[in-house]
Design an enzyme around this catalytic site. Structure first.
Site, PDB file in Angstrom:
ATOM      1  N   HIS A 173       0.656  -1.127  -0.082  1.00 24.06           N
ATOM      2  CA  HIS A 173      -0.273  -0.055   0.076  1.00 24.06           C
ATOM      3  C   HIS A 173       0.919   1.165  -0.026  1.00 24.06           C
ATOM      4  CE1 HIS A 173      -3.812   2.208   0.991  1.00 24.06           C
ATOM      5  NE2 HIS A 173      -2.896   3.116   1.570  1.00 24.06           N
ATOM      6  N   GLU A 174       1.940   1.513   0.915  1.00 21.35           N
ATOM      7  CA  GLU A 174       2.736   2.512   1.131  1.00 21.35           C
ATOM      8  C   GLU A 174       3.679   2.669  -0.295  1.00 21.35           C
ATOM      9  OE1 GLU A 174       1.873   4.717   2.791  1.00 21.35           O
ATOM     10  OE2 GLU A 174       0.665   3.611   4.240  1.00 21.35           O
TER      11      GLU A 174
END
Length: 371
Positions: free
Chosen positions: A188-189
């Site tokens: 996600h990051e």
């Protein structure tokens, strides 16, 4: 009648003690617009305001009394209070710019012991948008961290970590993520960071971390602009929305499943897209028409729509369209660079925190090295 009497007494004392300065904080408590006398002529607040207006009449430089007042709600003040001869000079106290932040940090840093190599400009750049009180808090947090780690002075690392504490909260060491969740947060990051790095006119990535914070964030990507930024172009705003959707796009691409982790991204992206349409005139459909007005800009700036229901429906449709377009762009960028997404996410999963330099090194590394 106590308010009016106190105002009379205040000005009597000021004239006796001249030259002097009278400072009234939160003037909006007594200086609000008068509302056509719907409470009858004996409204206490109105009497106080009338007395203040009367006392301020006929003031000139020769009396040696200067009147200052402060408020967060200048739009709610009575127009009679703001006419020339009364409060006729307005000085907005905005959030400090880059140089202002450096100077404020230096003032507060005098109270603590610092290592000799501290670079205030790097900290000030990272803390873009921070108020004076938050900057004081950053110095304080750095001093506390240095003491906790048994050092006699605060270092650059302490200050950088304390910026993150003020922005995102403390590291939550007791929140242990399962390996699957940790991997999801990694992708996600890195999704955010990759989309940001692959677009031109996007702020450089400073740091990526998957250590949970007390603010509820399970990880975050920090981007820092090189200099001070006062204007945003349409392209920059679209790129920012694409970056915000990058996390969700990475989850969908790799795990073919989406999680609740993107709630804050969705909120920010929606806010940006809505502002583009309703405030900044950046959609061809509506052109340069303001669809919402911002009230009390110094207190968070709530916006209220000033358009018909049909137009609101069109705005919602346009906002959805903008975000969908940018989501598709983010997905396309991640698909094209999928090997890099895997490589950086794996590195982040193992190290938990990586700097902007490490991120760019891996990104610019030719793929052959991994064979």
């Amino acid at each position: 009648g106590m308010g009016a009497a106190k105002v009379r007494d205040l000005f009597k004392q000021a004239n006796e003690k001249a030259p002097c300065i009278v400072f009234i904080d939160e003037i909006d408590t007594i200086g609000k617009k008068r509302d056509g006398g719907q409470y009858g002529g004996n409204d206490e607040r109105e009497q106080t305001l009338n007395q203040l207006l009367t006392e301020m009449d006929g003031f000139d430089g020769s009396k040696g009394v200067v009147i200052l007042a402060a408020t967060n709600r200048p739009e709610s003040l009575d127009p009679a209070l703001l006419r020339p001869g009364r409060f006729d000079r307005r000085i907005p106290v905005e959030l400090p710019d880059l140089q202002g932040r450096i100077d404020i940090l230096k003032v507060h840093a005098q109270k603590i012991k610092l290592a000799g190599n501290v670079d205030f400009s790097a900290i000030a750049r990272t803390a873009a948008g921070a108020s004076g009180a938050e900057l004081a808090n950053i110095i304080n947090e750095a001093a506390l961290r240095a003491v906790r780690l048994g050092r006699s002075c605060a270092t650059q690392e302490d200050l950088m970590e304390s910026v993150e504490v003020v922005i995102a909260g403390y590291q939550k060491k007791n929140r242990v993520l399962s390996n699957k969740e940790k991997l999801t947060v990694s992708y996600h990051e890195v999704g955010h960071a990759l989309v940001a790095a692959l677009q031109s006119q996007s702020a450089p990535v400073q740091k990526i971390t998957i250590i949970p914070r007390t603010s509820g964030a399970l990880g975050y990507t920090m981007q820092v602009d090189e200099g001070e930024h006062y204007l945003m172009t349409k392209t920059e705003m679209e790129n920012k929305i694409a970056t915000l959707t990058g996390g969700r796009a990475a989850e969908k691409l790799i795990f073919h499943e989406i999680t609740t982790g993107a709630s804050n991204d969705i909120e920010q992206a929606t806010k940006l897209a809505r502002s583009m349409v309703s405030r900044f005139g950046m959609s061809s459909e509506f052109g340069m028409v303001a669809m919402e007005t911002v009230q009390s800009q110094y207190l968070g700036g709530d916006a209220s729509l000033t358009c018909s229901m049909e137009t609101q429906t069109k705005i919602d449709k346009k906002v959805t369209e903008i975000i969908q377009t940018q989501y598709d762009k983010a997905m396309q960028l991640l698909q094209t660079n999928q090997p890099k997404l895997h490589e950086i996410a794996k590195y982040l999963y193992e190290h938990e925190t990586i700097t902007g330099e490490e991120f760019m090194q891996i990104l610019n590394r030719p793929m052959i090295e991994q064979q």
